[in-house]
Design an enzyme around this catalytic site. Structure first.
Site, mmCIF file in Angstrom:
data_model
loop_
_atom_site.group_PDB
_atom_site.id
_atom_site.type_symbol
_atom_site.label_atom_id
_atom_site.label_comp_id
_atom_site.label_asym_id
_atom_site.label_seq_id
_atom_site.Cartn_x
_atom_site.Cartn_y
_atom_site.Cartn_z
ATOM 1 N N SER A 25 33.422 37.480 40.560
ATOM 2 C CA SER A 25 32.403 38.531 40.460
ATOM 3 C C SER A 25 31.303 38.417 41.517
ATOM 4 O O SER A 25 30.898 39.441 42.076
ATOM 5 C CB SER A 25 31.788 38.536 39.059
ATOM 6 O OG SER A 25 32.783 38.854 38.115
ATOM 7 N N THR A 70 31.769 35.771 31.049
ATOM 8 C CA THR A 70 33.189 35.451 31.137
ATOM 9 C C THR A 70 33.518 34.269 30.241
ATOM 10 O O THR A 70 32.685 33.819 29.441
ATOM 11 C CB THR A 70 33.597 35.248 32.625
ATOM 12 O OG1 THR A 70 35.018 35.117 32.689
ATOM 13 C CG2 THR A 70 32.940 34.027 33.251
ATOM 14 N N LYS A 74 32.758 35.366 25.848
ATOM 15 C CA LYS A 74 32.837 36.814 25.601
ATOM 16 C C LYS A 74 32.703 37.197 24.126
ATOM 17 O O LYS A 74 32.107 38.221 23.808
ATOM 18 C CB LYS A 74 34.164 37.367 26.138
ATOM 19 C CG LYS A 74 34.217 37.512 27.647
ATOM 20 C CD LYS A 74 35.546 38.167 28.027
ATOM 21 C CE LYS A 74 35.671 38.380 29.511
ATOM 22 N NZ LYS A 74 36.891 39.138 29.850
ATOM 23 N N ASP A 111 36.380 45.870 30.037
ATOM 24 C CA ASP A 111 37.757 45.503 30.432
ATOM 25 C C ASP A 111 38.733 46.656 30.183
ATOM 26 O O ASP A 111 39.610 46.927 31.006
ATOM 27 C CB ASP A 111 38.224 44.261 29.658
ATOM 28 C CG ASP A 111 37.714 42.970 30.282
ATOM 29 O OD1 ASP A 111 37.352 42.980 31.477
ATOM 30 O OD2 ASP A 111 37.679 41.944 29.577
ATOM 31 N N GLY A 136 51.049 40.653 24.107
ATOM 32 C CA GLY A 136 49.830 39.856 24.002
ATOM 33 C C GLY A 136 48.920 40.436 22.934
ATOM 34 O O GLY A 136 48.964 41.646 22.650
ATOM 35 N N ALA A 137 48.112 39.569 22.334
ATOM 36 C CA ALA A 137 47.162 40.028 21.312
ATOM 37 C C ALA A 137 45.849 39.255 21.430
ATOM 38 O O ALA A 137 45.115 39.108 20.454
ATOM 39 C CB ALA A 137 47.767 39.862 19.922
ATOM 40 N N ILE A 228 48.326 42.402 33.959
ATOM 41 C CA ILE A 228 46.903 42.165 34.230
ATOM 42 C C ILE A 228 46.675 40.793 34.843
ATOM 43 O O ILE A 228 45.570 40.472 35.236
ATOM 44 C CB ILE A 228 46.025 42.393 32.989
ATOM 45 C CG1 ILE A 228 46.256 41.327 31.916
ATOM 46 C CG2 ILE A 228 46.259 43.771 32.403
ATOM 47 C CD1 ILE A 228 45.145 41.320 30.877
ATOM 48 N N GLY A 251 47.290 43.479 38.634
ATOM 49 C CA GLY A 251 46.113 43.155 37.833
ATOM 50 C C GLY A 251 44.789 43.145 38.572
ATOM 51 O O GLY A 251 43.729 43.125 37.936
#
Ligand code: NAP
Length: 288
Positions: A25, A70, A74, A111, A136-137, A228, A251
């Site tokens: 970032s 990050t 989060k 996001d 994914g979860a 991603i 991604g």
């Protein structure tokens, strides 16, 4: 260049993480500050978990305009802000903090916005009227499923190693117009049947992690495949999709687009995600 921040000082924002040295970032926001000739600073902020609450409140005392958040903060930071956006509340995570003129701290999650903006930019004709499959979860998957539901995709099929996590995600994020269905990894081929979009939102395929191996044969020929993971950019999943002639979305664009709302709020300019922004982040990745 004019000073625009509180008290006549240039606005200061940053990214809180632990560790934070890996974050891309600062490079991206620094590029945009230069490019738009804005007075402002964006700095890495190493914040240990035990100091997170102090650091969040400290932004107000320091006259900062906000911060990105990050790993690993989060989720924890969502409980520390004054005003949570509806998106952040639904997914239970925050990646962007904005300090208002009254000193109140707002928390948002960008996001999902970043994923969708990148998908719209790179595959504008992706089939929104057919089921999407998300593998994914975790935190990123929650943001993506929520954004797909916000767009009105009729069904999201969530395939995850830990089924209970996929079921919990479905319970949290399903809506009247969007069914969110947990599907076991053994039934992935069935889930791909008739889908318009396949997304890898796991860590599989990242350098140093196990690859994601998916038989893409059941996917319709006009389906779009997005990953991603961005280290490497060309993941095994995307390589397989390209070999089958499917449209692919990598991604890196999600990472770039998720930064746009914060930059605009802090520095007063909506930045453009373009080849130059992509190049500076790619160069930073190559230096790591
Ligand atoms: P997370 O919350 O830790 O979730 C990790 C997910 O990966 C879970 O679904 C987990 O399944 C699954 N997983 C991990 N190892 C696995 C394995 N060996 N086999 C099967 N499934 C496995 O992580 P996250 O924050 O969602 O991030 C996921 C990925 O997205 C990371 O690579 C991250 O760098 C990337 N990401 C990219 C962007 C971007 O801007 N491009 C933004 C955010 C995240 P279980 O639930 O079974 O453990």
């Amino acid at each position: 260049m004019a000073d625009t921040g509180a008290g006549g000082a240039a606005p200061v924002a940053g990214v809180m993480g632990w560790p934070v040295g890996h974050s891309l970032s600062p490079v991206l926001h620094g590029h945009w500050l230069d490019r738009y000739d804005l007075a402002g600073h964006y700095v890495p902020l190493p914040v240990a978990p035990a100091r997170l609450a102090q650091a969040v409140r400290g932004m107000v005392a320091l006259g900062m305009v906000g911060a990105n958040v990050t790993v690993p903060h989060k989720e924890a930071v969502a409980a520390l802000v004054d005003d949570l956006s509806a998106t952040a509340r639904r997914i239970g995570a925050v990646n962007t903090l904005i300090v208002g003129p009254d000193g109140r701290i707002g928390g948002d999650s960008t996001d999902g916005y970043g994923f969708m903006a990148n998908l719209d930019a790179l595959a504008p004709a992706w089939p929104t009227d057919r089921p999407a499959v998300v593998i994914g979860a975790g935190g990123a998957a929650r943001a993506i499923v929520d954004a797909l539901a916000e767009r009105g995709v009729p069904e999201v099929r969530v395939v995850n190693r830990t089924q209970a996590r996929a079921r919990a995600l479905g319970a949290d994020l399903a809506r009247e117009a969007t069914a969110v269905v947990a599907i076991g990894t053994e039934a992935l081929a069935t889930a791909l049947d008739g889908a318009g979009l396949l997304v890898n939102a796991t860590t599989q395929g990242m350098a140093g992690q196990s690859p994601l191996t998916v038989d893409l044969a059941p996917l319709p020929a006009d389906a779009v495949v997005a990953d991603i993971v961005y280290t490497p950019l060309d993941t095994p999943l995307l390589a397989g999709a390209k070999a089958r002639g499917l449209a692919v979305v990598d991604g890196l664009g999600m990472l770039l687009h998720q930064a746009v709302p914060g930059f605009q709020a802090w520095f007063g300019q909506r930045p453009t995600v373009d080849a130059a922004a992509r190049a500076v982040v790619l160069a930073a990745l190559a230096r790591r």
